[in-house]
Design an enzyme around this catalytic site. Structure first.
Site, PDB file in Angstrom:
ATOM      1  N   LYS A 188      -1.744  -0.274   4.934  1.00 37.57           N
ATOM      2  CA  LYS A 188      -2.850  -0.203   4.224  1.00 37.57           C
ATOM      3  C   LYS A 188      -4.078  -0.254   5.605  1.00 37.57           C
ATOM      4  O   LYS A 188      -4.296  -1.213   5.949  1.00 37.57           O
ATOM      5  CB  LYS A 188      -3.183  -1.562   3.353  1.00 37.57           C
ATOM      6  N   PHE A 197      -3.502  -4.260  -4.318  1.00 37.21           N
ATOM      7  CA  PHE A 197      -2.104  -5.267  -4.166  1.00 37.21           C
ATOM      8  C   PHE A 197      -0.936  -4.393  -4.815  1.00 37.21           C
ATOM      9  O   PHE A 197      -1.276  -4.195  -6.025  1.00 37.21           O
ATOM     10  CB  PHE A 197      -2.167  -6.383  -4.762  1.00 37.21           C
ATOM     11  N   LYS A 205      10.961 -11.413   3.018  1.00 37.68           N
ATOM     12  CA  LYS A 205      12.224 -10.898   2.285  1.00 37.68           C
ATOM     13  C   LYS A 205      11.863  -9.440   2.048  1.00 37.68           C
ATOM     14  O   LYS A 205      12.794  -8.787   1.420  1.00 37.68           O
ATOM     15  CB  LYS A 205      12.100 -11.588   1.074  1.00 37.68           C
ATOM     16  N   GLY A 206      10.734  -9.162   1.945  1.00 32.50           N
ATOM     17  CA  GLY A 206      10.139  -7.871   1.518  1.00 32.50           C
ATOM     18  C   GLY A 206      10.550  -6.653   1.957  1.00 32.50           C
ATOM     19  O   GLY A 206      10.796  -5.453   1.405  1.00 32.50           O
ATOM     20  N   ASP A 208       7.942  -4.299   4.921  1.00 33.97           N
ATOM     21  CA  ASP A 208       7.576  -3.497   3.939  1.00 33.97           C
ATOM     22  C   ASP A 208       6.222  -2.947   4.027  1.00 33.97           C
ATOM     23  O   ASP A 208       6.167  -1.683   3.501  1.00 33.97           O
ATOM     24  CB  ASP A 208       7.695  -4.586   2.596  1.00 33.97           C
ATOM     25  N   ASP A 258      -0.637  -4.839   6.528  1.00 36.54           N
ATOM     26  CA  ASP A 258      -1.949  -5.060   5.992  1.00 36.54           C
ATOM     27  C   ASP A 258      -2.929  -5.443   6.950  1.00 36.54           C
ATOM     28  O   ASP A 258      -3.729  -4.555   7.346  1.00 36.54           O
ATOM     29  CB  ASP A 258      -1.734  -6.405   4.975  1.00 36.54           C
TER      30      ASP A 258
HETATM   31  P1  IMP Z   1      -0.297  -8.570   7.634  1.00 35.92           P
HETATM   32  O1  IMP Z   1       0.179  -9.508   8.614  1.00 35.92           O
HETATM   33  O2  IMP Z   1      -1.570  -8.984   7.200  1.00 35.92           O
HETATM   34  O3  IMP Z   1       0.089  -7.154   8.157  1.00 35.92           O
HETATM   35  O4  IMP Z   1       0.816  -8.860   6.669  1.00 35.92           O
HETATM   36  C1  IMP Z   1       2.015  -8.022   5.887  1.00 35.92           C
HETATM   37  C2  IMP Z   1       2.658  -8.923   4.903  1.00 35.92           C
HETATM   38  O5  IMP Z   1       1.856  -9.300   3.963  1.00 35.92           O
HETATM   39  C3  IMP Z   1       3.877  -7.916   4.237  1.00 35.92           C
HETATM   40  O6  IMP Z   1       4.879  -8.128   4.996  1.00 35.92           O
HETATM   41  C4  IMP Z   1       3.852  -8.585   2.705  1.00 35.92           C
HETATM   42  O7  IMP Z   1       4.622  -9.414   2.712  1.00 35.92           O
HETATM   43  C5  IMP Z   1       2.274  -9.103   2.667  1.00 35.92           C
HETATM   44  N1  IMP Z   1       1.546  -8.076   1.886  1.00 35.92           N
HETATM   45  C6  IMP Z   1       0.311  -7.302   2.452  1.00 35.92           C
HETATM   46  N2  IMP Z   1      -0.078  -6.591   1.368  1.00 35.92           N
HETATM   47  C7  IMP Z   1       0.877  -6.682   0.288  1.00 35.92           C
HETATM   48  C8  IMP Z   1       0.709  -6.197  -1.029  1.00 35.92           C
HETATM   49  O8  IMP Z   1      -0.072  -5.300  -1.279  1.00 35.92           O
HETATM   50  N3  IMP Z   1       1.692  -6.622  -1.895  1.00 35.92           N
HETATM   51  C9  IMP Z   1       2.777  -7.711  -1.472  1.00 35.92           C
HETATM   52  N4  IMP Z   1       2.652  -8.010  -0.120  1.00 35.92           N
HETATM   53  C10 IMP Z   1       1.764  -7.570   0.669  1.00 35.92           C
HETATM   54 MG    MG Z   2       6.634  -9.341   4.040  1.00 43.11          MG
END
Ligand code: IMP
Ligand code: MG
Length: 188
Positions: free
Chosen positions: A139, A160, A50-51, A108, A111
């Site tokens: 990030k 975060f 949903k982000g 959004d 990470d």
């Molecule tokens: P990845 O697959 O690790 O790149 O994760 C990305 C997802 O992790 C994003 O769509 C967010 O839902 C969640 N996420 C990663 N870091 C944060 C943060 O600092 N705040 C809130 N959600 C985060």
């Molecule tokens: Mg997300």
């Protein structure tokens, strides 16, 4: 006065203001307009629920090229702040016409990079004409897989963050800015 129902009181500092977000969204819209103006196949913005909804809503209003929208929902996170590492598709894209679409996946935040690198492969396997990626926040220090978005707003440190669509346990999505949560919120 403290109230559990005033979201802003849980924020220790604003990392990116409303004005700064607006600048980034405008810059990204210009880049997408430039890149897709002369393309033969049409543009599909694919928001990851949903982000991405707040970001995508603002971004699509700034585009001048025509764009369809669609959504997928995936989970890489359990509840809270820790990633489970495995990607599950919770809501799939059901379209016959992906070969006619240039997709820009809207996130959004990136990470570990796992969600988007998985989705790019998935959409290409399913026949999309082209797949690009767009995130408001990045990030880069947190990557476990190599991944570079085609469009991004701001690189941020390993903290975060919540607001402008991003949540902690489904809260704070409605804040108009990006903020760092007070540490006591995690231990509540
Ligand atoms: P990845 O697959 O690790 O790149 O994760 C990305 C997802 O992790 C994003 O769509 C967010 O839902 C969640 N996420 C990663 N870091 C944060 C943060 O600092 N705040 C809130 N959600 C985060
Ligand atoms: Mg997300």
């Amino acid at each position: 006065m403290h109230s559990e129902n005033v979201l802003g009181e849980d924020i220790s500092r604003v990392l990116i203001t409303e004005e700064e977000i607006d600048l980034a969204v405008s810059k990204i819209a210009l880049e997408i307009d430039r890149d897709f103006q002369k393309k033969e196949k049409s543009l599909l913005l694919l928001g990851i629920l949903k982000g991405s909804v707040v970001f995508m809503g603002d971004l699509m209003k700034k585009l001048t090229v025509p764009a369809e929208i669609d959504f997928m929902k995936v989970s890489s996170y359990g509840s809270g702040v820790a990633s489970s590492g495995k990607i599950n598709i919770l809501l799939d894209i059901h379209r016959e016409d992906l070969s006619e679409k240039n997709i820009v996946v809207i996130e959004d935040i990136i990470d570990s990079g796992r969600t988007l690198s998985y989705l790019v492969d998935y959409l290409k396997l399913n026949g999309a004409n082209s797949v690009k990626t767009c995130t408001l926040l990045d990030k880069p220090s947190r990557r476990t897989v190599e991944f570079t978005p085609d469009y991004y707003g701001y690189e941020i440190p390993d903290e975060f963050v919540v607001g402008y669509g991003l949540d902690y346990d489904e809260r704070y999505r409605s804040l108009p800015y990006i903020g760092v949560l007070k540490s006591e919120v995690y231990s509540r």
